[in-house]
Design a protein around this motif. Structure first.
Motif, PDB file in Angstrom:
ATOM      1  N   ASP A 118      53.411   4.279  12.980  1.00 55.24           N
ATOM      2  CA  ASP A 118      52.021   4.703  13.069  1.00 55.24           C
ATOM      3  C   ASP A 118      51.967   6.154  13.533  1.00 55.24           C
ATOM      4  O   ASP A 118      52.985   6.776  13.840  1.00 55.24           O
ATOM      5  CB  ASP A 118      51.228   3.789  14.017  1.00 55.24           C
ATOM      6  CG  ASP A 118      51.913   3.622  15.375  1.00 55.24           C
ATOM      7  OD1 ASP A 118      52.675   4.529  15.790  1.00 55.24           O
ATOM      8  OD2 ASP A 118      51.687   2.596  16.030  1.00 55.24           O
ATOM      9  N   ASP A 182      51.341   2.945   8.573  1.00 59.94           N
ATOM     10  CA  ASP A 182      49.976   2.420   8.522  1.00 59.94           C
ATOM     11  C   ASP A 182      49.080   3.297   7.648  1.00 59.94           C
ATOM     12  O   ASP A 182      48.124   2.802   7.038  1.00 59.94           O
ATOM     13  CB  ASP A 182      49.387   2.239   9.928  1.00 59.94           C
ATOM     14  CG  ASP A 182      49.353   3.517  10.737  1.00 59.94           C
ATOM     15  OD1 ASP A 182      49.957   4.520  10.302  1.00 59.94           O
ATOM     16  OD2 ASP A 182      48.722   3.523  11.821  1.00 59.94           O
ATOM     17  N   PHE A 183      49.384   4.591   7.529  1.00 60.51           N
ATOM     18  CA  PHE A 183      48.649   5.451   6.604  1.00 60.51           C
ATOM     19  C   PHE A 183      48.916   5.023   5.162  1.00 60.51           C
ATOM     20  O   PHE A 183      48.006   5.022   4.324  1.00 60.51           O
ATOM     21  CB  PHE A 183      49.058   6.916   6.783  1.00 60.51           C
ATOM     22  CG  PHE A 183      48.537   7.572   8.041  1.00 60.51           C
ATOM     23  CD1 PHE A 183      47.854   6.855   9.011  1.00 60.51           C
ATOM     24  CD2 PHE A 183      48.721   8.929   8.262  1.00 60.51           C
ATOM     25  CE1 PHE A 183      47.379   7.452  10.167  1.00 60.51           C
ATOM     26  CE2 PHE A 183      48.251   9.544   9.404  1.00 60.51           C
ATOM     27  CZ  PHE A 183      47.585   8.805  10.367  1.00 60.51           C
ATOM     28  N   ARG A 185      49.763   1.992   4.112  1.00 67.46           N
ATOM     29  CA  ARG A 185      49.092   0.712   3.868  1.00 67.46           C
ATOM     30  C   ARG A 185      47.596   0.919   3.640  1.00 67.46           C
ATOM     31  O   ARG A 185      46.988   0.243   2.796  1.00 67.46           O
ATOM     32  CB  ARG A 185      49.323  -0.237   5.045  1.00 67.46           C
ATOM     33  CG  ARG A 185      50.742  -0.803   5.112  1.00 67.46           C
ATOM     34  CD  ARG A 185      50.810  -1.955   6.082  1.00 67.46           C
ATOM     35  NE  ARG A 185      50.524  -1.525   7.443  1.00 67.46           N
ATOM     36  CZ  ARG A 185      51.429  -1.077   8.302  1.00 67.46           C
ATOM     37  NH1 ARG A 185      52.715  -0.997   7.924  1.00 67.46           N
ATOM     38  NH2 ARG A 185      51.101  -0.720   9.523  1.00 67.46           N
ATOM     39  N   GLU A 186      47.026   1.846   4.369  1.00 67.48           N
ATOM     40  CA  GLU A 186      45.590   2.122   4.230  1.00 67.48           C
ATOM     41  C   GLU A 186      45.227   2.538   2.813  1.00 67.48           C
ATOM     42  O   GLU A 186      44.119   2.272   2.341  1.00 67.48           O
ATOM     43  CB  GLU A 186      45.196   3.223   5.222  1.00 67.48           C
ATOM     44  CG  GLU A 186      43.719   3.561   5.237  1.00 67.48           C
ATOM     45  CD  GLU A 186      43.400   4.655   6.239  1.00 67.48           C
ATOM     46  OE1 GLU A 186      42.312   5.245   6.135  1.00 67.48           O
ATOM     47  OE2 GLU A 186      44.251   4.924   7.124  1.00 67.48           O
ATOM     48  N   HIS A 187      46.187   3.170   2.120  1.00 68.61           N
ATOM     49  CA  HIS A 187      45.921   3.660   0.758  1.00 68.61           C
ATOM     50  C   HIS A 187      46.704   2.883  -0.306  1.00 68.61           C
ATOM     51  O   HIS A 187      46.853   3.346  -1.435  1.00 68.61           O
ATOM     52  CB  HIS A 187      46.259   5.154   0.677  1.00 68.61           C
ATOM     53  CG  HIS A 187      45.387   6.006   1.550  1.00 68.61           C
ATOM     54  ND1 HIS A 187      44.135   6.416   1.179  1.00 68.61           N
ATOM     55  CD2 HIS A 187      45.599   6.501   2.806  1.00 68.61           C
ATOM     56  CE1 HIS A 187      43.593   7.136   2.157  1.00 68.61           C
ATOM     57  NE2 HIS A 187      44.462   7.206   3.148  1.00 68.61           N
ATOM     58  N   ASN A 188      47.200   1.705   0.084  1.00 71.31           N
ATOM     59  CA  ASN A 188      47.949   0.854  -0.850  1.00 71.31           C
ATOM     60  C   ASN A 188      49.111   1.603  -1.512  1.00 71.31           C
ATOM     61  O   ASN A 188      49.411   1.415  -2.695  1.00 71.31           O
ATOM     62  CB  ASN A 188      47.013   0.288  -1.934  1.00 71.31           C
ATOM     63  CG  ASN A 188      45.946  -0.606  -1.354  1.00 71.31           C
ATOM     64  OD1 ASN A 188      46.227  -1.474  -0.526  1.00 71.31           O
ATOM     65  ND2 ASN A 188      44.702  -0.402  -1.774  1.00 71.31           N
ATOM     66  N   CYS A 206      46.255   9.317  -0.899  1.00 72.08           N
ATOM     67  CA  CYS A 206      46.792   9.325   0.465  1.00 72.08           C
ATOM     68  C   CYS A 206      47.008  10.755   0.956  1.00 72.08           C
ATOM     69  O   CYS A 206      46.644  11.101   2.087  1.00 72.08           O
ATOM     70  CB  CYS A 206      48.103   8.544   0.518  1.00 72.08           C
ATOM     71  SG  CYS A 206      48.865   8.501   2.162  1.00 72.08           S
TER      72      CYS A 206
END
Length: 288
Positions: A118, A182-183, A185-188, A206
């Motif tokens: 993270d 986590d960045f 994952r936030e944008h797949n 992203c």
């Protein structure tokens, strides 16, 4: 090693002509510029261990040696030519031992992680490496004022994150991803796509979000800037300007960081450096 060969060694290790650092310190008085060049040589000498050591055990041995060398340096008994060149500047500018130690520890962090879970964990790495280094530079330029060091630390983080965005492709080729998981994952965005150099819509989305985030980091840094220190800290402000212009250029070129090394033209760097310097640090282009 003779004084001449020692100086040549430091020159080979420091920042290169035409780099952003070259233009940032272009107008700095020669005595301070030599100290800054030696600090850059130290930074490169230590951070290169991550890439030049044949395996992690050798890298750890080298880092342990440097930890001991910093102790010797502050006891006025250094062995390495870069350390020897830092003895007088440490006394003259009050350079803090902890910043040298943090830089070494940041490389140890890199040995332990080729991913960062993270932003909190990556921010710690950036603070210990570029943040600590920026504090050393600020001490040479403007002294040890608390507000100056806070500004330098935050600015160092912002500049390093910008550098990491530019270096995504090169780092991926080494099997490393600095964008926090986590960045992604936030944008797949899949880590495998970065490692394979796939310029997907998710990747572009992203990276564009990271540009916005990097701008926020610079704004946070400038909240700590004492207006009375602008003139002394002009080299730092030049680097900030150049980093933001680089971000804008990366976005304009659609984040093609896998197959291209994107940088600013030398004349643009010179123009920016000159404008910041002449304006006493008041000019700020915010990327354009």
């Amino acid at each position: 090693m003779t004084d001449a060969s020692s100086q040549q060694y430091r020159q080979e290790k420091t920042y290169k002509e035409g780099s952003s650092a070259h233009y940032a310190y272009l107008f700095v008085p020669e005595d301070k510029k030599q100290v800054i060049q030696t600090l850059y040589a130290f930074l490169r000498e230590v951070t290169d261990i991550l890439y030049v050591a044949s395996d992690s055990s050798i890298a750890r041995i080298k880092l342990a040696w440097w930890k001991a060398e910093i102790d010797r340096l502050f006891a006025h008994q250094p062995e390495h030519p870069i350390s020897q060149a830092l003895v007088e500047p440490i006394q003259q500018y009050g350079l803090a031992k902890q910043y040298f130690q943090y830089i070494i520890e940041s490389v140890e962090m890199d040995l332990n992680h080729n991913r960062y879970v993270d932003w909190s964990s990556l921010k710690k790495f950036c603070t210990m490496q570029s943040g600590a280094f920026a504090c050393l530079i600020a001490q040479v330029l403007a002294g040890t004022h608390e507000s100056t060091l806070r500004f330098a630390q935050h600015l160092g983080v912002a500049i390093q994150y910008t550098h990491l965005l530019r270096q995504v492709g090169q780092d991926a080729a080494q099997g490393r991803i600095y964008l926090p998981m986590d960045f992604l994952r936030e944008h797949n965005l899949k880590a495998a796509d970065i490692l394979n150099g796939k310029h997907t819509p998710e990747f572009k989305q992203c990276m564009q979000a990271q540009m916005t985030f990097a701008h926020q980091l610079f704004q946070e840094a400038f909240m700590h800037l004492d207006a009375s220190q602008r003139k002394a800290l002009r080299p730092c402000l030049i680097k900030a300007n150049l980093s933001l212009k680089l971000l804008h250029s990366l976005s304009q070129k659609d984040w093609q960081v896998f197959d291209h090394s994107i940088s600013l033209p030398p004349l643009r760097k010179l123009f920016t450096a000159t404008k910041v310097w002449i304006s006493q640090g008041r000019f700020f282009g915010w990327g354009r």
